[in-house]
Design a protein around this motif. Structure first.
Motif, PDB file in Angstrom:
ATOM      1  N   GLU A  95      50.587  43.328  20.472  1.00 53.93           N
ATOM      2  CA  GLU A  95      52.067  43.522  20.896  1.00 53.93           C
ATOM      3  C   GLU A  95      52.293  44.885  21.325  1.00 53.93           C
ATOM      4  O   GLU A  95      53.295  45.230  22.376  1.00 53.93           O
ATOM      5  CB  GLU A  95      52.844  43.056  20.089  1.00 53.93           C
ATOM      6  N   GLU A  96      51.687  45.943  20.657  1.00 56.66           N
ATOM      7  CA  GLU A  96      52.034  47.290  20.853  1.00 56.66           C
ATOM      8  C   GLU A  96      51.429  47.632  22.273  1.00 56.66           C
ATOM      9  O   GLU A  96      51.904  48.426  22.986  1.00 56.66           O
ATOM     10  CB  GLU A  96      51.483  48.086  19.696  1.00 56.66           C
ATOM     11  N   PHE A  97      50.030  47.042  22.389  1.00 57.93           N
ATOM     12  CA  PHE A  97      49.430  47.139  23.820  1.00 57.93           C
ATOM     13  C   PHE A  97      50.188  46.846  24.722  1.00 57.93           C
ATOM     14  O   PHE A  97      50.195  47.628  25.947  1.00 57.93           O
ATOM     15  CB  PHE A  97      48.039  46.673  23.560  1.00 57.93           C
ATOM     16  N   ILE A  98      50.697  45.629  24.875  1.00 61.01           N
ATOM     17  CA  ILE A  98      51.611  45.054  25.736  1.00 61.01           C
ATOM     18  C   ILE A  98      52.858  45.882  26.206  1.00 61.01           C
ATOM     19  O   ILE A  98      53.051  46.122  27.350  1.00 61.01           O
ATOM     20  CB  ILE A  98      51.976  43.690  25.540  1.00 61.01           C
ATOM     21  N   ARG A  99      53.609  46.219  25.213  1.00 66.37           N
ATOM     22  CA  ARG A  99      54.708  47.340  25.425  1.00 66.37           C
ATOM     23  C   ARG A  99      54.169  48.381  26.202  1.00 66.37           C
ATOM     24  O   ARG A  99      55.068  48.941  27.079  1.00 66.37           O
ATOM     25  CB  ARG A  99      55.350  47.550  23.997  1.00 66.37           C
ATOM     26  N   ARG A 100      53.122  49.096  25.661  1.00 67.21           N
ATOM     27  CA  ARG A 100      52.682  50.186  26.456  1.00 67.21           C
ATOM     28  C   ARG A 100      52.040  50.181  27.647  1.00 67.21           C
ATOM     29  O   ARG A 100      52.534  50.954  28.539  1.00 67.21           O
ATOM     30  CB  ARG A 100      51.468  50.816  25.628  1.00 67.21           C
ATOM     31  N   ALA A 101      51.400  49.009  27.949  1.00 66.61           N
ATOM     32  CA  ALA A 101      50.741  48.802  29.381  1.00 66.61           C
ATOM     33  C   ALA A 101      52.071  48.631  30.240  1.00 66.61           C
ATOM     34  O   ALA A 101      51.949  48.485  31.381  1.00 66.61           O
ATOM     35  CB  ALA A 101      49.703  47.635  28.993  1.00 66.61           C
ATOM     36  N   ASN A 102      53.201  47.817  29.876  1.00 67.97           N
ATOM     37  CA  ASN A 102      54.240  47.386  30.526  1.00 67.97           C
ATOM     38  C   ASN A 102      55.090  48.520  31.041  1.00 67.97           C
ATOM     39  O   ASN A 102      55.478  48.790  31.965  1.00 67.97           O
ATOM     40  CB  ASN A 102      54.851  46.292  30.053  1.00 67.97           C
ATOM     41  N   SER A 103      54.857  49.634  30.115  1.00 68.45           N
ATOM     42  CA  SER A 103      56.261  50.709  30.392  1.00 68.45           C
ATOM     43  C   SER A 103      55.501  51.854  30.916  1.00 68.45           C
ATOM     44  O   SER A 103      55.859  52.816  31.352  1.00 68.45           O
ATOM     45  CB  SER A 103      56.562  51.235  28.875  1.00 68.45           C
ATOM     46  N   VAL A 146      39.912  40.116  20.351  1.00 71.40           N
ATOM     47  CA  VAL A 146      41.226  40.160  19.514  1.00 71.40           C
ATOM     48  C   VAL A 146      42.320  39.505  20.324  1.00 71.40           C
ATOM     49  O   VAL A 146      43.025  38.463  20.427  1.00 71.40           O
ATOM     50  CB  VAL A 146      41.977  41.165  19.007  1.00 71.40           C
ATOM     51  N   PHE A 147      42.321  40.250  21.758  1.00 76.07           N
ATOM     52  CA  PHE A 147      43.365  39.857  22.661  1.00 76.07           C
ATOM     53  C   PHE A 147      43.213  38.436  23.214  1.00 76.07           C
ATOM     54  O   PHE A 147      44.069  37.643  23.405  1.00 76.07           O
ATOM     55  CB  PHE A 147      43.429  40.914  23.989  1.00 76.07           C
ATOM     56  N   LYS A 148      42.051  38.218  23.482  1.00 81.25           N
ATOM     57  CA  LYS A 148      41.673  36.775  24.006  1.00 81.25           C
ATOM     58  C   LYS A 148      41.964  35.775  23.105  1.00 81.25           C
ATOM     59  O   LYS A 148      42.496  34.435  23.332  1.00 81.25           O
ATOM     60  CB  LYS A 148      40.426  36.777  24.344  1.00 81.25           C
ATOM     61  N   LYS A 149      41.766  36.066  21.694  1.00 81.15           N
ATOM     62  CA  LYS A 149      42.149  35.168  20.775  1.00 81.15           C
ATOM     63  C   LYS A 149      43.447  34.871  20.442  1.00 81.15           C
ATOM     64  O   LYS A 149      43.901  33.718  20.251  1.00 81.15           O
ATOM     65  CB  LYS A 149      41.280  35.659  19.467  1.00 81.15           C
ATOM     66  N   TYR A 151      46.447  38.578  31.627  1.00 78.76           N
ATOM     67  CA  TYR A 151      48.098  38.342  30.926  1.00 78.76           C
ATOM     68  C   TYR A 151      48.846  39.252  31.764  1.00 78.76           C
ATOM     69  O   TYR A 151      49.993  38.805  31.892  1.00 78.76           O
ATOM     70  CB  TYR A 151      47.664  38.748  29.542  1.00 78.76           C
ATOM     71  N   LEU A 152      48.448  40.457  31.975  1.00 82.10           N
ATOM     72  CA  LEU A 152      49.290  41.442  32.531  1.00 82.10           C
ATOM     73  C   LEU A 152      49.716  40.975  33.839  1.00 82.10           C
ATOM     74  O   LEU A 152      50.829  41.410  34.474  1.00 82.10           O
ATOM     75  CB  LEU A 152      48.852  42.894  32.390  1.00 82.10           C
ATOM     76  N   ALA A 153      48.714  40.323  34.650  1.00 79.03           N
ATOM     77  CA  ALA A 153      48.838  40.257  36.062  1.00 79.03           C
ATOM     78  C   ALA A 153      50.140  39.209  36.126  1.00 79.03           C
ATOM     79  O   ALA A 153      50.715  39.096  36.830  1.00 79.03           O
ATOM     80  CB  ALA A 153      47.578  39.917  36.716  1.00 79.03           C
ATOM     81  N   LYS A 154      49.843  38.063  35.198  1.00 77.81           N
ATOM     82  CA  LYS A 154      50.523  36.935  35.313  1.00 77.81           C
ATOM     83  C   LYS A 154      52.250  37.538  35.007  1.00 77.81           C
ATOM     84  O   LYS A 154      53.156  36.678  35.556  1.00 77.81           O
ATOM     85  CB  LYS A 154      50.285  35.963  34.149  1.00 77.81           C
TER      86      LYS A 154
END
Length: 373
Positions: A323-331, A355-358, A367-370
């Protein structure tokens, strides 16, 4: 074949000495060192036989005969003590070596009372003095190898669960080499069983020396376990204090004595710490460290995570990292996905992707593209 055997013999003793002289060595290093030395002796015995030294020096006959009974016990004890902070074997552990010791004791008359001519006669099957014993020993080799392979594989599964219950990262100690080691030992003894059935039971004559197959695999095994064993880290180094035992979530928290009302409060505190203080950013975070942060015992912390989150420690921590990765990647799109993953607490690209795919059932880029569409 002699060249291969010589390589195996030299490597066995060299790697054994290297492990024994290793700095900050632990009990598992000593076990592996002794195991490699034992393999070296075993290979030397076969080399002497292959080169005809047993015929020239008959008193060498049979000196390594019971050694295959030691392979399984060494593997099993290595697995057992890889998750225990012990400095020496327990008294009961020596029982694993009893079959080999009894075999040597039974052969004492052969070693010290038989003449050179009598030893040759026994070796060539011209007399039946040790024929029954040889059959029993052969069956013992096969049963020992297969049984220890099975129980070692089960122990490996327990070890994997133990690591996931105590560490937030996968590659502190690789399990793959141990899995391959177990399979290799099982394969050698299965081949030995098949060859024995065809050769001894059915009277089939192989057009080649079938024993060479076993010893070639053993040489490859030496290279593999020597290299892999030297590279391993000790579970109890660095972040774990001496004397600390790992917590098994399947049984450890059952006796923790954490009352329900206190557990509810501590669980809320745990979630607050994870959200606000982000301890998961530390790629080397352990159950012991997190429990110390909340002034709890590792057993109680394990209880909280397993009862209230329904996951092991590894999955619990890495859920926050994803979840931290998703926040950082989006921002921030200026950094690569790997940079964001490392900043989020992952310590390798492979671990992050796994881990991400799991958790998300797709790759990070998918995931980010979608989410952008």
């Amino acid at each position: 074949m002699s060249v291969i055997l010589n390589i195996g013999i030299i490597l066995s003793f060299f790697l054994g000495i290297l492990l024994f002289s290793k700095k900050n060595k632990v009990l598992t290093d000593n076990i592996l060192s002794l195991w490699l030395a034992t393999i070296g002796i075993h290979l030397t015995g076969y080399f002497l036989n292959l080169e005809g030294y047993w015929e020239r020096y008959p008193h060498l006959i049979g000196i390594t005969t019971p050694i295959p009974l030691l392979y399984g016990p060494f593997l099993y004890l290595y697995l057992v003590y890889s998750t225990q902070n012990s400095h020496q074997l327990k008294s009961l552990d020596y029982l694993h070596f009893v079959p080999a010791v009894l075999s040597y004791l039974y052969m004492l008359p052969f070693y010290f009372s038989y003449s050179a001519y009598e030893k040759v006669a026994v070796d060539k099957g011209l007399v039946d003095d040790y024929s029954v014993f040889s059959t029993i020993l052969l069956v013992g080799f096969i049963v020992s190898g297969l049984v220890y392979s099975i129980i070692s594989y089960r122990k490996l599964h327990q070890r994997k669960n133990l690591l996931l219950d105590n560490f937030s990262y996968e590659n502190r100690i690789s399990l793959s080499w141990l899995r391959y080691s177990i399979l290799a030992i099982a394969f050698v003894f299965i081949m030995a069983a098949l060859v024995s059935i065809f050769r001894e039971g059915l009277g089939f004559s192989f057009p080649f020396n079938a024993d060479i197959l076993f010893y070639s695999i053993i040489v490859g095994f030496v290279v593999f376990i020597g290299y892999s064993g030297i590279r391993q880290q000790d579970l109890f180094s660095n972040n774990l204090k001496s004397g600390h035992e790992l917590v098994n979530a399947e049984s450890g928290y059952k006796k923790s004595g954490l009352k329900e009302d206190i557990a509810v409060i501590k669980h809320r505190e745990l979630l607050r710490v994870m959200e606000n203080e982000k301890p998961y950013i530390n790629p080397k975070l352990t159950l012991s460290e997190l429990s110390h942060r909340l002034e709890m015992s590792p057993n109680n912390m394990s209880q909280l995570i397993n009862q209230y989150e329904q996951v092991n420690f590894y999955d619990f921590v890495n859920k926050y990292r994803v979840e931290e990765f998703i926040r950082r990647a989006n921002s921030n799109t200026n950094f690569s996905l790997l940079a964001h993953a490392l900043d989020s607490g992952f310590n390798s690209k492979s671990a992050f992707n796994s881990v991400f795919k799991k958790l998300k059932s797709e790759t990070p880029s998918q995931y980010l593209a979608k989410r952008k569409d």
